[in-house]
Write a protein that holds these residues in place. Structure first.
Motif, mmCIF file in Angstrom:
data_model
loop_
_atom_site.group_PDB
_atom_site.id
_atom_site.type_symbol
_atom_site.label_atom_id
_atom_site.label_comp_id
_atom_site.label_asym_id
_atom_site.label_seq_id
_atom_site.Cartn_x
_atom_site.Cartn_y
_atom_site.Cartn_z
ATOM 1 N N VAL A 48 0.558 -1.062 0.092
ATOM 2 C CA VAL A 48 -0.132 -0.025 0.117
ATOM 3 C C VAL A 48 0.923 1.355 0.248
ATOM 4 N N GLU A 49 2.166 1.219 1.168
ATOM 5 C CA GLU A 49 2.753 2.229 1.246
ATOM 6 C C GLU A 49 3.410 2.367 -0.674
ATOM 7 N N GLY A 50 3.842 1.333 -0.967
ATOM 8 C CA GLY A 50 4.574 1.841 -2.611
ATOM 9 C C GLY A 50 3.354 2.186 -4.008
ATOM 10 N N LEU A 51 2.319 1.864 -3.253
ATOM 11 C CA LEU A 51 1.119 2.406 -4.878
ATOM 12 C C LEU A 51 0.756 3.271 -4.126
ATOM 13 N N ILE A 52 0.485 4.029 -2.911
ATOM 14 C CA ILE A 52 0.213 4.943 -2.589
ATOM 15 C C ILE A 52 2.062 6.516 -2.916
ATOM 16 N N VAL A 53 2.603 6.164 -2.843
ATOM 17 C CA VAL A 53 4.364 6.813 -3.854
ATOM 18 C C VAL A 53 3.892 6.668 -4.813
ATOM 19 N N ALA A 54 3.821 5.130 -6.306
ATOM 20 C CA ALA A 54 3.736 5.725 -6.695
ATOM 21 C C ALA A 54 2.826 6.474 -7.834
ATOM 22 N N LEU A 55 1.674 6.476 -7.014
ATOM 23 C CA LEU A 55 0.781 7.072 -7.351
ATOM 24 C C LEU A 55 1.032 8.646 -7.343
ATOM 25 N N ASP A 56 1.669 9.224 -6.598
ATOM 26 C CA ASP A 56 1.827 10.459 -6.128
ATOM 27 C C ASP A 56 3.302 10.750 -7.056
ATOM 28 N N ARG A 57 3.801 10.001 -7.544
ATOM 29 C CA ARG A 57 4.578 9.969 -8.908
ATOM 30 C C ARG A 57 3.831 10.680 -9.843
ATOM 31 N N ALA A 58 2.835 9.696 -10.301
ATOM 32 C CA ALA A 58 2.505 9.253 -11.307
ATOM 33 C C ALA A 58 1.791 10.164 -11.505
ATOM 34 N N MET A 59 1.047 10.854 -10.527
ATOM 35 C CA MET A 59 0.161 12.343 -10.876
ATOM 36 C C MET A 59 0.847 13.521 -10.647
ATOM 37 N N GLY A 60 1.905 13.143 -10.663
ATOM 38 C CA GLY A 60 2.493 14.790 -10.308
ATOM 39 C C GLY A 60 2.621 15.290 -8.906
ATOM 40 N N THR A 62 0.104 15.043 -6.992
ATOM 41 C CA THR A 62 -0.974 15.451 -6.650
ATOM 42 C C THR A 62 -2.305 14.262 -5.760
ATOM 43 N N ILE A 63 -1.641 13.303 -5.158
ATOM 44 C CA ILE A 63 -2.131 12.470 -4.629
ATOM 45 C C ILE A 63 -3.372 12.584 -3.777
ATOM 46 N N ARG A 64 -2.875 13.488 -2.989
ATOM 47 C CA ARG A 64 -3.158 14.102 -1.585
ATOM 48 C C ARG A 64 -4.759 14.518 -1.776
ATOM 49 N N GLU A 65 -4.779 15.619 -3.185
ATOM 50 C CA GLU A 65 -6.189 16.231 -3.854
ATOM 51 C C GLU A 65 -7.336 15.193 -3.808
ATOM 52 N N HIS A 66 -6.513 13.778 -4.734
ATOM 53 C CA HIS A 66 -7.611 12.828 -3.979
ATOM 54 C C HIS A 66 -8.199 11.760 -3.320
ATOM 55 N N GLU A 68 -9.234 11.603 1.227
ATOM 56 C CA GLU A 68 -9.512 12.516 2.646
ATOM 57 C C GLU A 68 -9.735 11.419 3.358
ATOM 58 N N GLY A 69 -10.291 12.190 4.473
ATOM 59 C CA GLY A 69 -10.193 10.990 5.624
ATOM 60 C C GLY A 69 -9.161 10.379 6.266
ATOM 61 N N PRO A 70 -8.981 9.122 6.874
ATOM 62 C CA PRO A 70 -8.241 8.343 7.544
ATOM 63 C C PRO A 70 -7.072 7.439 5.726
ATOM 64 N N ALA A 71 -8.000 7.597 4.694
ATOM 65 C CA ALA A 71 -7.010 7.485 3.643
ATOM 66 C C ALA A 71 -5.122 8.490 3.359
ATOM 67 N N LEU A 72 -6.215 10.048 3.383
ATOM 68 C CA LEU A 72 -4.925 11.246 3.282
ATOM 69 C C LEU A 72 -4.695 11.280 4.712
ATOM 70 N N GLY A 73 -4.601 10.964 5.514
ATOM 71 C CA GLY A 73 -3.634 10.713 6.496
ATOM 72 C C GLY A 73 -2.300 9.456 6.817
ATOM 73 N N VAL A 74 -2.995 8.617 6.089
ATOM 74 C CA VAL A 74 -1.676 7.923 5.395
ATOM 75 C C VAL A 74 -0.893 7.686 4.479
ATOM 76 N N ALA A 75 -1.661 8.880 3.217
ATOM 77 C CA ALA A 75 -0.785 9.249 2.260
ATOM 78 C C ALA A 75 0.108 10.288 2.621
ATOM 79 N N ASP A 76 -0.096 11.330 4.072
ATOM 80 C CA ASP A 76 0.895 12.641 4.732
ATOM 81 C C ASP A 76 1.416 11.788 5.231
ATOM 82 N N LYS A 77 2.137 10.860 5.949
ATOM 83 C CA LYS A 77 2.436 9.517 6.684
ATOM 84 C C LYS A 77 3.812 10.027 5.927
ATOM 85 N N VAL A 78 3.341 8.651 4.813
ATOM 86 C CA VAL A 78 3.791 8.368 4.086
ATOM 87 C C VAL A 78 4.596 8.622 2.864
ATOM 88 N N LEU A 79 4.107 9.902 2.447
ATOM 89 C CA LEU A 79 5.242 10.629 1.311
ATOM 90 C C LEU A 79 6.358 11.721 2.398
#
Length: 86
Positions: A48-60, A62-66, A68-79
């Motif tokens: 999941v962490e690797g997927l978040i990082v890869a999606l963030d790269r692929a989306m320039g 901007t993954i955080r913009e997509h 909310e809630g707990p998913a956003l918190g996890v992404a913030d922590k991972v990134l």
């Protein structure tokens, strides 16, 4: 009338549009991640962490913009973790 047996959801895979096909793929990915998590929670977390990082790269970045809630918190922590920036 001929009995052809019970049809499964996956037996007839007719996507109405590209959005529905993408939703089905996302659902399948989520199901597979749940199966991995049941067997090996640490591996699932790494995936999941690797997927978040890869999606963030692929989306320039901007993954955080997509999210909310707990998913956003996890992404913030991972990134925020410099080791994840591999």
């Amino acid at each position: 009338m001929t009995d052809i047996g019970q049809l499964e959801d996956t037996d007839i895979d007719l996507a109405i549009d590209e959005g529905e096909a993408g939703e089905r793929r996302a659902t399948e990915l989520a199901n597979r991640l749940r199966m991995v998590a049941a067997e090996d929670p640490l591996l699932a977390q790494d995936l999941v962490e690797g997927l978040i990082v890869a999606l963030d790269r692929a989306m320039g970045g901007t993954i955080r913009e997509h999210l909310e809630g707990p998913a956003l918190g996890v992404a913030d922590k991972v990134l925020a973790d410099p080791e994840q920036a591999r």
